[in-house]
Design a protein around this motif. Structure first.
Motif, PDB file in Angstrom:
ATOM      1  N   ILE A   1       0.859  -1.187   0.000  1.00 22.83           N
ATOM      2  CA  ILE A   1       0.000   0.000   0.000  1.00 22.83           C
ATOM      3  C   ILE A   1       0.892   1.234   0.000  1.00 22.83           C
ATOM      4  O   ILE A   1       1.759   1.382   0.870  1.00 22.83           O
ATOM      5  N   LEU A   2       0.692   2.104  -0.990  1.00 19.18           N
ATOM      6  CA  LEU A   2       1.411   3.374  -1.055  1.00 19.18           C
ATOM      7  C   LEU A   2       0.446   4.468  -0.619  1.00 19.18           C
ATOM      8  O   LEU A   2      -0.600   4.678  -1.242  1.00 19.18           O
ATOM      9  N   ASP A   3       0.809   5.165   0.447  1.00 23.50           N
ATOM     10  CA  ASP A   3      -0.088   6.120   1.104  1.00 23.50           C
ATOM     11  C   ASP A   3       0.464   7.531   0.946  1.00 23.50           C
ATOM     12  O   ASP A   3       1.611   7.812   1.304  1.00 23.50           O
ATOM     13  N   SER A   4      -0.343   8.430   0.376  1.00 19.55           N
ATOM     14  CA  SER A   4       0.047   9.835   0.264  1.00 19.55           C
ATOM     15  C   SER A   4      -1.162  10.703   0.567  1.00 19.55           C
ATOM     16  O   SER A   4      -2.277  10.205   0.728  1.00 19.55           O
ATOM     17  N   SER A   5      -0.954  12.020   0.612  1.00 17.08           N
ATOM     18  CA  SER A   5      -2.057  12.928   0.943  1.00 17.08           C
ATOM     19  C   SER A   5      -3.117  12.949  -0.153  1.00 17.08           C
ATOM     20  O   SER A   5      -4.259  13.329   0.093  1.00 17.08           O
ATOM     21  N   ARG A   6      -2.755  12.537  -1.365  1.00 19.87           N
ATOM     22  CA  ARG A   6      -3.696  12.554  -2.486  1.00 19.87           C
ATOM     23  C   ARG A   6      -4.492  11.260  -2.621  1.00 19.87           C
ATOM     24  O   ARG A   6      -5.396  11.164  -3.445  1.00 19.87           O
TER      25      ARG A   6
END
Length: 363
Positions: A209-214
């Motif tokens: 899982i790649l988690d960013s603000s977007r």
């Protein structure tokens, strides 16, 4: 005119003999033409093609109804041949409803001879097969060869017998073929890429899982780590259970979605304006292929208005080809405000300012 009956009989025999000789000559010619169309494949290696059929599809077919596998190809002496498997789950003939009929069908027009073996996979390694055989496929309506009584329908559907893999039966053929040609390897690669990206979009079998603000994106660590040296290093030291979560800041990479699209497909749908975000991602995540892609995009549509911005990108992200093209553009194009723009916009890049100034003085 001779009235001798023996003479007349002799003439008749001679005429008939000539007719027979002519027919034999025609037959020999036809036989020769038939033989030169054969593809002789004595020493060609064998390859396997497996067709997965759902149990529900087997049950739905009535007596006489047939199913065909997807098309597959073999190559003999650089000649491509197209084939399919034909299955009648409830028997092909009206008087035989208890057995499955299985055949190999040739889709071409030429005459071809090949060795092959039809079989059913079995999870207990008890394979059912028809034995290795060799047939001539004439390339007409009689182009299928196989077995009307290949295996009992009851045996196939009995889970205890081992022919059901979950809800599927695996039907195979081992057939002669030269190694697959490069064009078909490329075709297969394209199919594989689309399939992998579809799995990503659907979130199937995701273990990363790649988690960013977007947003949050699911992916497969073996694919992403193979393209990003940074992700590979992060994952090599992680012992957490799946799925593994990696948090990515906007400063580090502001367009994770497009990065994943490129990693899985080799392309992105974004406009040229977003290349600035992508090249930043590529540089920070150490994705060399994406970095090269961005550099190629930045080589297009260079103008006096975007010249300095692209100089900065070439310097910041170490894009030597782009920088060389921009230098060449400066030397051959008159940008009226270039000297003023350089001083104003490159205050924070003294090394780049010196490099461009020196180039302008010497050219």
């Amino acid at each position: 005119v001779s009235s001798n009956p023996c003479s007349s009989l002799q003439n008749i025999l001679i005429v008939n003999a000539l007719k027979i000789m002519r027919r034999c000559a025609i037959l020999s010619c036809c036989l020769f033409l038939h033989l030169i169309n054969l593809t002789v494949t004595k020493d060609t290696p064998m390859v396997d093609f497996v067709w997965e059929v759902r149990e529900t599809d087997l049950l739905a077919k009535q007596n006489g109804e047939m199913m065909y596998s997807p098309e597959f190809r073999t190559y003999n002496d650089s000649v491509e041949h197209s084939w399919m498997l034909r299955l009648s789950p409830h028997g092909r003939k009206p008087d035989d409803t208890e057995n499955c009929s299985l055949s190999l069908c040739y889709n071409g027009q030429a005459v071809v001879e090949t060795k092959y073996q039809l079989y059913l996979n079995n999870k207990f390694n008890r394979y059912t097969h028809g034995g290795l055989t060799s047939d001539v496929f004439p390339g007409d309506e009689s182009r299928c060869w196989g077995y009307d009584h290949f295996i009992s329908r009851e045996v196939v559907l009995d889970k205890a017998k081992g022919y059901l893999f979950g809800d599927k039966v695996k039907i195979g053929v081992r057939i002669q073929s030269d190694p697959i040609r490069m064009s078909n390897v490329e075709e297969y690669s394209g199919v594989l890429i689309k399939s992998l990206n579809r799995q990503r979009v659907l979130g199937k079998y995701a273990d990363l899982i790649l988690d960013s603000s977007r947003g949050v994106w699911q992916a497969h660590k073996v694919i992403v780590s193979s393209q990003s040296a940074v992700i590979d290093e992060k994952l090599s030291n992680v012992t957490d259970k799946y799925p593994i979560r990696v948090v990515i800041s906007d400063e580090y990479c502001a367009d994770v979605g497009s990065v994943l699209q490129f990693v899985y497909t080799g392309s992105v749908n974004n406009s040229s304006e977003s290349v600035k975000d992508l090249v930043n991602c590529a540089h920070n995540l150490k994705i060399d292929s994406l970095k090269s892609f961005c550099e190629d995009e930045l080589l297009n549509n260079v103008t006096c208005e975007n010249l300095i911005d692209r100089f900065i990108l070439s310097h910041r992200y170490q894009l030597p080809t782009l920088k060389a093209v921009l230098m060449n553009y400066v030397s051959h194009t008159k940008c009226s405000t270039i000297r003023y723009d350089i001083k104003e916009k490159l205050k924070n890049f003294p090394d780049l300012l010196l490099e461009i100034t020196s180039f302008l003085l010497n050219n």
